[in-house]
Enzyme design. Structure first.
Site, short mmCIF file in Angstrom:
data_model
loop_
_atom_site.label_atom_id
_atom_site.label_comp_id
_atom_site.label_asym_id
_atom_site.label_seq_id
_atom_site.Cartn_x
_atom_site.Cartn_y
_atom_site.Cartn_z
CE LYS A 65 -1.54 -1.01 11.64
NZ LYS A 65 -0.45 -0.26 10.96
NE ARG A 106 -10.97 -10.57 6.44
CZ ARG A 106 -11.58 -11.32 7.36
NH1 ARG A 106 -12.90 -11.31 7.45
NH2 ARG A 106 -10.89 -12.06 8.20
CE1 TYR A 155 -1.29 -5.70 10.75
CE2 TYR A 155 -3.59 -6.39 10.60
CZ TYR A 155 -2.58 -5.50 10.26
OH TYR A 155 -2.85 -4.44 9.43
CG LEU A 194 -12.37 -20.67 0.75
CD1 LEU A 194 -11.95 -19.24 0.42
CD2 LEU A 194 -13.61 -21.06 -0.05
CB THR A 220 -6.09 -2.41 9.92
OG1 THR A 220 -7.02 -3.42 9.56
CG2 THR A 220 -5.57 -2.73 11.33
CG ASP A 221 -11.26 -3.19 8.47
OD1 ASP A 221 -10.20 -3.85 8.60
OD2 ASP A 221 -12.11 -3.44 7.59
CD GLU A 222 -7.27 -7.48 10.16
OE1 GLU A 222 -6.73 -8.09 11.09
OE2 GLU A 222 -7.06 -7.73 8.96
CB ILE A 281 -0.96 -0.01 1.21
CG1 ILE A 281 -1.76 -1.32 1.24
CG2 ILE A 281 -1.91 1.17 1.15
CD1 ILE A 281 -2.71 -1.45 2.41
CG ASP A 332 10.39 -0.48 3.10
OD1 ASP A 332 9.19 -0.36 2.79
OD2 ASP A 332 10.88 -1.59 3.44
#
Ligand code: NAD
Ligand code: TDX
Length: 339
Positions: A159, A219, A155, A211, A128-130, A19, A40
């Site tokens: 965040k 998502r 994770y 899967l 993030t939305d998480e 991103i 980076d």
């Protein structure tokens, strides 16, 4: 609404990742007065090729770690904003080994906030939305800026921690910070460990897609170019101290996305394997981006998911040299996890 702040020299951390590199391209292509310094560490997820070919008078690359306080102290003077993308970003990796997530996502954010505070530099935090946990499939609500934090994975908990540090550094020390929490991105330069590129490149390699669980997890997909324009909008027009949610009404369950990929790539609808579910697997994410749209006037442009998916499949088909070197090792890691 007019821009309240047009940055001249921004540091983009994680600008060689998925991103972050798309954001660097976006700035170079759309905002000619802004120069970018990419910072980076080039972890397994970073690739210098992602910013290759961009004009040297607009983009400078610095190889370094956001946890390196001395480097930050040397680098930041002369810049007027930090846009912080660098992170350990993959949930499955955080389950296998959480430690780098604590280091980069929590300590790294702390180091950046300290240097932003010292030099009074505008700071935008990519999240993030998480952090909000998950929703039931039949829940009529979506995440808003008021939703309580409830992260599920190593994770997302790191965040969430980093977001809380930003809020504290703004309130206590006056750091000129904003936060954005975005939904699932897709598009070019995404590492082949992530769902959409993993399945596309599996098919290209003759491996059956994989899967998790029952395939019904939802998502909320957004094209990464829409994420970039939203971040620019918040950086230049956002109210200091505020959080903005970024999403493009792209809810889809995993099996639907996989069937779309199979169809576009000319494979039968059942040409995939069911594999072990992710521990703690979030059921559904859904973003309400009303605040960003009404307050700052941002709107997503790339909302035709089918078209975006076809372009993404074409990108991975045309750029095999970009992902082939890391494909086998990524699949080997998944195999060891039973996924
Ligand atoms: P990515 O894993 O593709 O890229 C991460 C980049 O950060 C890499 O270039 C890596 O080399 C660099 N990096 C990692 N640790 C570093 C360190 N200690 N110092 C300097 N650089 C370091 O990640 P991504 O998917 O592009 O995500 C970017 C950001 O966006 C993350 O903060 C992530 O939490 C957030 N986000 C991602 C999504 C998504 O769908 N992928 C959605 C919402 C928010
Ligand atoms: O092989 C797979 N099979 C599968 O069913 C993989 C890799 C994933 N999945 C499922 C798990 C999720 O329900 O697909 C969905 C998407 O998985 P990921 O691409 O790993 O993304 P997710 O865990 O949703 O997190 C992503 O969006 C939010 C990013 O990786 C995060 O960085 C971001 O914060």
């Amino acid at each position: 609404m007019t821009d309240t702040f047009v940055p001249q020299n921004i540091i983009v951390t994680g600008g060689c990742g998925f991103i972050g590199s798309n954001f660097v391209h976006y700035v170079v292509n759309n905002h000619p007065d802004t120069h970018v310094t990419v910072l980076d560490a080039l972890t397994y997820a970073g690739n210098i090729e992602n910013i290759a070919g961009l004009p040297a008078d607009r983009v400078k690359f610095v190889h370094g770690n956001i946890c390196d306080a001395e480097l930050l102290d040397r680098l930041v003077p002369g810049h007027d904003a930090i846009v912080h993308y660098a992170a350990e970003s993959h949930n499955d990796n955080s389950i296998a080994n959480p430690e780098p997530f604590l280091k980069t996502n929590v300590e790294g954010t702390y180091r950046l906030l300290e240097v932003a505070r010292k030099y009074d530099v505008r700071y935008h935090h990519i999240s993030t939305d998480e952090v909000y946990g998950d929703l039931a499939l039949d829940d009529p609500h979506r995440f808003t800026e008021e939703t309580p934090y409830h992260p599920s994975s190593p994770y997302s908990s790191t965040k969430a921690s980093s977001d809380l540090l930003v809020r504290a550094w703004h309130r206590t020390f006056g750091v000129r910070a904003t936060i954005s929490n975005c939904s699932n991105n897709y598009g070019p330069y995404q590492h082949v460990e992530k769902f959409i590129p993993r399945q596309i490149t599996n098919i290209l390699e003759g491996i059956r897609p994989k899967l998790y669980g029952d395939g019904l997890n939802v998502r909320d997909w957004i094209h990464t170019d829409d994420h970039s324009s939203a971040v620019w909008t918040i950086l230049t027009k956002g109210r200091i101290g505020e959080t903005y949610l970024i999403g493009a009404d792209g809810e889809r369950n995993n099996i639907t996305v996989l069937r779309d990929i199979l169809e576009v790539m000319g494979e039968p609808a059942d040409a995939f394997d069911w594999v072990k579910d992710r521990p703690g697997h979030d059921r559904r994410y859904a973003i309400d981006s009303t605040k960003l749209q009404t307050e700052l006037g941002w709107h997503p442009e790339h909302t035709n998911f089918q078209e975006g998916l076809e372009q993404t499949i074409k990108w991975y088909s045309d750029n095999r040299a970009w992902w082939e070197p890391v494909k086998a090792a990524t699949e080997e890691k998944y195999k060891q996890q039973g996924q």
